[in-house]
Enzyme design. Structure first.
Site, mmCIF file in Angstrom:
data_model
loop_
_atom_site.group_PDB
_atom_site.id
_atom_site.type_symbol
_atom_site.label_atom_id
_atom_site.label_comp_id
_atom_site.label_asym_id
_atom_site.label_seq_id
_atom_site.Cartn_x
_atom_site.Cartn_y
_atom_site.Cartn_z
ATOM 1 N N SER A 138 47.744 -90.368 55.154
ATOM 2 C CA SER A 138 46.415 -89.813 54.929
ATOM 3 C C SER A 138 46.491 -88.317 55.195
ATOM 4 O O SER A 138 47.426 -87.849 55.863
ATOM 5 C CB SER A 138 45.419 -90.465 55.903
ATOM 6 O OG SER A 138 44.194 -89.766 55.951
ATOM 7 N N TYR A 151 42.015 -94.366 63.675
ATOM 8 C CA TYR A 151 42.598 -94.206 62.341
ATOM 9 C C TYR A 151 43.501 -92.982 62.286
ATOM 10 O O TYR A 151 44.623 -93.041 61.772
ATOM 11 C CB TYR A 151 41.478 -94.090 61.314
ATOM 12 C CG TYR A 151 41.971 -93.983 59.882
ATOM 13 C CD1 TYR A 151 42.392 -95.114 59.199
ATOM 14 C CD2 TYR A 151 41.996 -92.758 59.219
ATOM 15 C CE1 TYR A 151 42.845 -95.031 57.888
ATOM 16 C CE2 TYR A 151 42.443 -92.663 57.917
ATOM 17 C CZ TYR A 151 42.862 -93.802 57.254
ATOM 18 O OH TYR A 151 43.313 -93.700 55.955
#
Length: 251
Positions: A138, A151
């Protein structure tokens, strides 16, 4: 960016970025082993990908699942050329609001699942003399975001796992890179916006306006970058973090 004849195993392939990678890889000539937890959605993606695609329902967090998926890929296609570690989940929250269960679930999928799959794939690639792994990280593998503590931690771990594997296995002909998408219009993004804002269209507009390119990404844009990393077009790349984030991390 040809994958003609290459056998490609994609996790989290039943929706979103994983499904888009499957379709783009199929168009590039890959033979596909697709996996995800939803057999119904997975079979729909498999049908889109043609006769050289197979689907096996599996949960990458379960012990033995990775070995079974790699073995099935080799049984079907004779070898494993590419693993795309795409399965992932997100949880919103700060360190103060994240529960034990939320932390453990997120790391189980985003980190331990990547470890299990990579270990099984590398062992097969060592036997056959090489291969390629594409981990899906990400832009939050590189920079942090608010209200996504666990996350961000998990995707940072994926980045470091990528670098460590790349160094360990480069001389064995195994390349390992990490694709780092920014905000992309996927079911995961949409469901998160429904919960947080109740207005998905406005949420997507606001997210897009915050990016230098003025919009969020499309799954097929991320998929094309993944296929580049999977193909011989990226043959001198290993240990890299490839950002496809609309310019989010540029400033």
């Amino acid at each position: 960016m040809e994958l003609q004849g290459k056998s490609v195993l994609i996790t989290g392939a039943s929706s979103g970025i994983g499904a888009a990678i499957a379709r783009v890889a199929a168009a590039a000539g890959a033979r596909l082993m697709l996996t995800g937890r939803s057999a119904e959605r997975g079979e729909a993606v498999r049908r889109d990908c043609g006769a050289e695609a197979r689907f096996v329902a599996a949960d990458v967090t379960q012990k033995g699942a990775a070995e079974r998926l790699v073995e099935e890929t080799v049984r079907q296609f004779g070898r494993l050329d590419v693993l795309v570690n795409n399965a992932g989940v997100i949880h919103r929250g700060t360190v103060a609001t994240t529960s034990d269960e939320e932390w453990e679930r997120l790391f189980s999928v985003n980190v331990t699942g990547v470890f299990y799959m990579a270990r099984a794939a590398v062992r097969q690639m060592q036997r056959q003399g090489g291969g390629t792994i594409v981990n899906i990280g990400s832009d939050w593998s590189v920079v942090a975001g608010r209200d996504a503590f666990a996350y961000c931690a998990s995707k940072g771990a994926v980045a470091q796992m990528t670098r460590a594997m790349a160094l360990d296995h480069a001389r064995e002909g195994i390349r390992v890179n990490c694709l780092c998408p920014g905000d992309t219009e996927t079911p995961m993004l949409v469901s998160g916006l429904e919960v947080r804002t109740g207005d998905v269209a406005r949420g997507i507009k606001v997210l897009g306006e915050a990016l230098p390119l003025g919009r969020v990404g499309r799954p097929e844009e991320i998929a094309k970058a993944a296929v580049f990393l999977a193909s011989d077009a990226s043959s001198f790349m290993t240990g890299s973090l490839m950002l496809v984030d609309g310019g989010n991390t540029a400033g």
